[in-house]
Write an enzyme that holds these catalytic residues in place. Structure first.
Site, PDB file in Angstrom:
ATOM      1  CG  ASP A   1      -2.252  -0.722   0.930  1.00  0.00           C
ATOM      2  OD1 ASP A   1      -2.493  -1.090  -0.239  1.00  0.00           O
ATOM      3  OD2 ASP A   1      -3.017  -0.931   1.882  1.00  0.00           O
TER       4      ASP A   1
ATOM      5  NE  ARG B   1      -3.590   2.907   0.187  1.00  0.00           N
ATOM      6  CZ  ARG B   1      -3.702   3.422   1.417  1.00  0.00           C
ATOM      7  NH1 ARG B   1      -3.128   4.576   1.688  1.00  0.00           N
ATOM      8  NH2 ARG B   1      -4.394   2.789   2.346  1.00  0.00           N
TER       9      ARG B   1
END
Length: 419
Positions: free
Chosen positions: A303, A375
């Site tokens: 991530d 993100r």
């Protein structure tokens, strides 16, 4: 001449991963659980609403979410569980629904409908759960709940560890518990986080080699504080790294249970940053010039892959990120998304099925296609600290995990300028 270092504090909201796990555990706990400082964002609100739709009440007050659990599982006779854009909800809630006493539809946005669910569906069917998918292994699903005896199940968690976490969290409510034989796995720290939280609520699972054994049992309701989100903190740590300033993030510390803190303690440290981990805060100070860490294997902390890619142009040599094939099946194809975004800003990249490499250079302005991926938006905001004119086509997509991101990021820049 001594370099002047400016210091500021960044307030990062509660962990999405911890909030979601705590919600599911609390839903199966004996009694009423109070979750303090949960993440209030689109993903976690979708998760809480999904739990409530299954007949397990969730009250959301400022700073505290209260969950009334039932060790027997969901009580609703029928429900439609709408997961919005939340991959965590779409992976965890079918396992919770399987323990219920009715028939449940689990569905989500077009973005989520495109993401695979096969390994989880296969595991549930091994356990005798009736699961029907309208598009092969994709949402929407129809889950027919009932008494799940448990036993042994084989699972491929090589695409997403969330399949494994979903089974672990639901396992104590199964008559025999669950023995999970793992064929492949990514993001190991997230599974370790799951097991640690289960222990916090009174269920002690064991993990030896490729097998996890979860005994039958009952979670015990309690008051539980959600620590700050280490994945979200990575953007603020990275901001310090590229500007040579210091950022302090409260709510994380030496007892942090999230693997993504390794982005600071290992990756940024290897790039020349000073990283100080205290009891309840982490401080990162950037160097005069970032060093390239060379090749970074990010299978366990994928991530934060885009955070590293976003600051890689400012390193003194190419940065190669490997073992991140699962990033191609997230909210977007993240390898393609981040390299395309950097390319729009003039940075040369190379990619393969599970890797990307970024050349050093000075980014210029450009319009970044976020692909509705929070993100991408947050990572490229970091790149923009040293590149004028970078714009996001959909800045609001950060609401998925941090609705106040842009305001907090701007406040950080202002605090550095004033210090």
């Amino acid at each position: 001449m001594t370099r002047a270092i400016r210091q500021a504090t960044a307030r990062v909201p509660g962990s999405k991963s911890v909030t979601a796990r705590a919600l599911l555990i609390a839903a199966l706990a004996d009694g009423t659980t109070r979750l303090r400082e949960p993440l209030v964002a689109a993903d976690t609100v979708a998760f809480a609403e999904g739990v409530a739709s299954l007949g397990l009440p969730v009250t959301r007050d400022a700073g505290v979410w209260t969950v009334t659990g039932d060790p027997g599982g969901p009580s609703a006779a029928a429900a439609t569980v709408w997961c919005h854009d939340s991959g965590t909800a779409a992976r965890f809630l079918p396992a919770l629904a399987a323990l219920g006493r009715g028939e449940y539809v689990v569905d989500a946005s077009a973005q989520m409908r495109a993401r695979p669910m096969g390994p989880l569906l296969d595991a549930l069917r091994q356990l005798g759960v009736g699961v029907q998918a309208q598009e092969g292994d994709r949402l929407p699903l129809v889950v027919r709940g009932g008494r799940v005896s448990g036993g042994t199940v084989r699972l491929d968690a090589g695409v997403s560890s969330q399949y494994l976490t979903a089974l672990c969290l639901a396992a104590p409510a199964m008559e025999k518990g669950l023995r999970i034989e793992i064929e492949d796995i990514v993001s190991v720290p997230y599974v370790e986080l799951t097991l640690a939280m289960m222990r916090d609520f009174g269920v002690d699972a064991t993990w030896e080699g490729s097998t996890i054994v979860v005994p039958p049992g009952t979670y015990q309701a309690r008051e539980y504080r959600i620590e700050a989100d280490a994945s979200t903190a990575s953007y603020f740590f990275a901001a310090a790294a590229v500007t040579g300033n210091t950022v302090v993030v409260p709510g994380l510390g030496r007892h942090c249970v999230q693997g993504d803190l390794r982005f600071a303690t290992e990756v940024l440290a290897s790039m020349g940053c000073r990283v100080e981990v205290g009891a309840d805060e982490v401080a990162v100070t950037g160097p005069e010039r970032l060093r390239s860490p060379g090749e970074v294997v990010m299978r366990d902390i994928s991530d934060t892959m885009m955070t590293l890619a976003a600051i890689a142009p400012y390193a003194d040599a190419p940065v190669r990120i490997t073992d991140v094939a699962n990033c191609r099946v997230k909210e977007s194809d993240r390898i393609d998304a981040i390299t395309t975004a950097l390319g729009v800003c003039g940075i040369t990249t190379r990619t393969g099925p599970d890797w990307l490499e970024i050349e050093p250079g000075q980014p210029h302005g450009g319009v970044v296609e976020t692909r509705a991926d929070h993100r991408i938006a947050m990572s490229m905001s970091v790149t923009g600290l040293r590149a004028a004119g970078i714009e996001l086509d959909d800045p609001s997509c950060v609401a998925k995990t941090f609705p106040g991101f842009h305001e907090e990021f701007a406040a950080l820049r202002t605090a550095w300028a004033r210090s």
